[in-house]
Motif scaffolding. Structure first.
Motif, PDB file in Angstrom:
ATOM      1  N   TYR A   1      -5.709  -0.667  10.856  1.00  0.00           N
ATOM      2  CA  TYR A   1      -5.264  -1.150   9.807  1.00  0.00           C
ATOM      3  C   TYR A   1      -5.526  -0.326   8.804  1.00  0.00           C
ATOM      4  O   TYR A   1      -5.470  -0.118   7.257  1.00  0.00           O
ATOM      5  CB  TYR A   1      -6.136  -2.517   9.053  1.00  0.00           C
ATOM      6  N   LYS A   2      -5.859   1.234   9.065  1.00  0.00           N
ATOM      7  CA  LYS A   2      -6.133   2.206   7.991  1.00  0.00           C
ATOM      8  C   LYS A   2      -4.795   2.798   7.608  1.00  0.00           C
ATOM      9  O   LYS A   2      -3.631   2.451   8.300  1.00  0.00           O
ATOM     10  CB  LYS A   2      -6.671   3.450   8.932  1.00  0.00           C
TER      11      LYS A   2
ATOM     12  N   ALA B   1      -3.094  -7.329   0.331  1.00  0.00           N
ATOM     13  CA  ALA B   1      -2.352  -7.858   1.636  1.00  0.00           C
ATOM     14  C   ALA B   1      -3.398  -8.536   2.767  1.00  0.00           C
ATOM     15  O   ALA B   1      -3.625  -9.542   3.205  1.00  0.00           O
ATOM     16  CB  ALA B   1      -1.558  -6.961   2.435  1.00  0.00           C
ATOM     17  N   LEU B   2      -4.593  -7.753   2.748  1.00  0.00           N
ATOM     18  CA  LEU B   2      -5.583  -8.202   3.736  1.00  0.00           C
ATOM     19  C   LEU B   2      -6.681  -9.318   3.035  1.00  0.00           C
ATOM     20  O   LEU B   2      -6.831 -10.165   3.884  1.00  0.00           O
ATOM     21  CB  LEU B   2      -6.566  -6.851   3.960  1.00  0.00           C
TER      22      LEU B   2
ATOM     23  N   SER C   1      -2.794   5.198  -5.254  1.00  0.00           N
ATOM     24  CA  SER C   1      -3.698   3.972  -5.961  1.00  0.00           C
ATOM     25  C   SER C   1      -3.048   2.673  -5.836  1.00  0.00           C
ATOM     26  O   SER C   1      -3.523   1.767  -5.408  1.00  0.00           O
ATOM     27  CB  SER C   1      -3.731   4.160  -7.555  1.00  0.00           C
ATOM     28  N   GLU C   2      -1.485   2.818  -6.061  1.00  0.00           N
ATOM     29  CA  GLU C   2      -0.754   1.477  -5.626  1.00  0.00           C
ATOM     30  C   GLU C   2      -0.569   1.062  -4.147  1.00  0.00           C
ATOM     31  O   GLU C   2      -0.760  -0.224  -3.907  1.00  0.00           O
ATOM     32  CB  GLU C   2       0.588   1.766  -6.290  1.00  0.00           C
ATOM     33  N   VAL C   3      -0.572   2.035  -3.309  1.00  0.00           N
ATOM     34  CA  VAL C   3      -0.646   1.737  -1.871  1.00  0.00           C
ATOM     35  C   VAL C   3      -2.029   1.214  -1.369  1.00  0.00           C
ATOM     36  O   VAL C   3      -1.953   0.107  -0.507  1.00  0.00           O
ATOM     37  CB  VAL C   3      -0.287   3.144  -1.006  1.00  0.00           C
TER      38      VAL C   3
ATOM     39  N   SER D   1      -0.854  10.587   4.745  1.00  0.00           N
ATOM     40  CA  SER D   1      -0.082  10.726   3.862  1.00  0.00           C
ATOM     41  C   SER D   1       0.116  10.226   2.606  1.00  0.00           C
ATOM     42  O   SER D   1       0.341  10.352   1.594  1.00  0.00           O
ATOM     43  CB  SER D   1       1.398  10.990   4.649  1.00  0.00           C
ATOM     44  N   LEU D   2      -0.371   8.793   2.752  1.00  0.00           N
ATOM     45  CA  LEU D   2      -0.198   8.052   1.616  1.00  0.00           C
ATOM     46  C   LEU D   2      -1.484   8.012   0.779  1.00  0.00           C
ATOM     47  O   LEU D   2      -1.513   7.309  -0.419  1.00  0.00           O
ATOM     48  CB  LEU D   2       0.270   6.346   2.107  1.00  0.00           C
ATOM     49  N   THR D   3      -2.784   8.462   1.416  1.00  0.00           N
ATOM     50  CA  THR D   3      -3.664   8.647   0.643  1.00  0.00           C
ATOM     51  C   THR D   3      -4.123   9.964   0.243  1.00  0.00           C
ATOM     52  O   THR D   3      -5.097   9.959  -0.699  1.00  0.00           O
ATOM     53  CB  THR D   3      -4.949   7.964   1.405  1.00  0.00           C
ATOM     54  N   SER D   4      -3.360  10.883   0.395  1.00  0.00           N
ATOM     55  CA  SER D   4      -3.488  12.191   0.144  1.00  0.00           C
ATOM     56  C   SER D   4      -3.606  12.211  -1.530  1.00  0.00           C
ATOM     57  O   SER D   4      -2.682  11.665  -2.181  1.00  0.00           O
ATOM     58  CB  SER D   4      -2.815  13.223   0.960  1.00  0.00           C
TER      59      SER D   4
END
Length: 136
Positions: free
Chosen positions: A4-5, A28-29, A19-21, A9-12
């Protein structure tokens, strides 16, 4: 849980929407955890009755929502509004059978709080929480 990580590339710091991701995944979780009791207990003595599941129809008997759909959408919308008050939000349950608002140049979230409500109500785990973030 490793599966679930969020991809790096979306957290860099190079991702303008990190922040939105991160918020979308957290929501969702959280919303998914609201679905676990029903799915795990369908067909057992612990199962929710149809009345407890709060099923309400929309346009016809095949188009319905459960109380958990409504609860999940409220949870998702409230948190998005808290974090990003200038963003637009389109929720399946709040739009209902009405006209879907047009997409504009404003950042817009689109959510289906239980994507696969029919499967969910039947206790089939072939369902998910869908949260999208749209930008021009």
């Amino acid at each position: 849980n490793e599966k679930y990580k969020i991809p790096p590339s979306l957290t860099s710091s190079k991702c303008p929407y990190r922040s939105e991701v991160a918020l979308a995944v957290r929501l969702a979780l959280r919303a998914g955890s609201n679905m676990i009791h029903h799915i795990e207990n369908k067909g057992t003595d612990l199962e929710h009755s149809e009345e407890e599941l709060g099923i309400s129809t929309k346009s016809n008997d095949a188009d319905f929502a459960t109380a958990i759909d409504v609860e999940n959408e409220r949870l998702i919308m409230d948190e998005i509004k808290s974090q990003f008050p200038a963003h637009a939000i389109i929720g399946e349950e709040s739009v209902g059978t009405g006209t879907v608002p047009p997409l504009t140049h404003d950042p817009t979230w689109i959510c289906d709080p239980i994507d696969g409500t029919t499967n969910f109500a039947a206790g089939m785990p072939l369902t998910c929480v869908s949260i999208a973030f749209c930008v021009n």
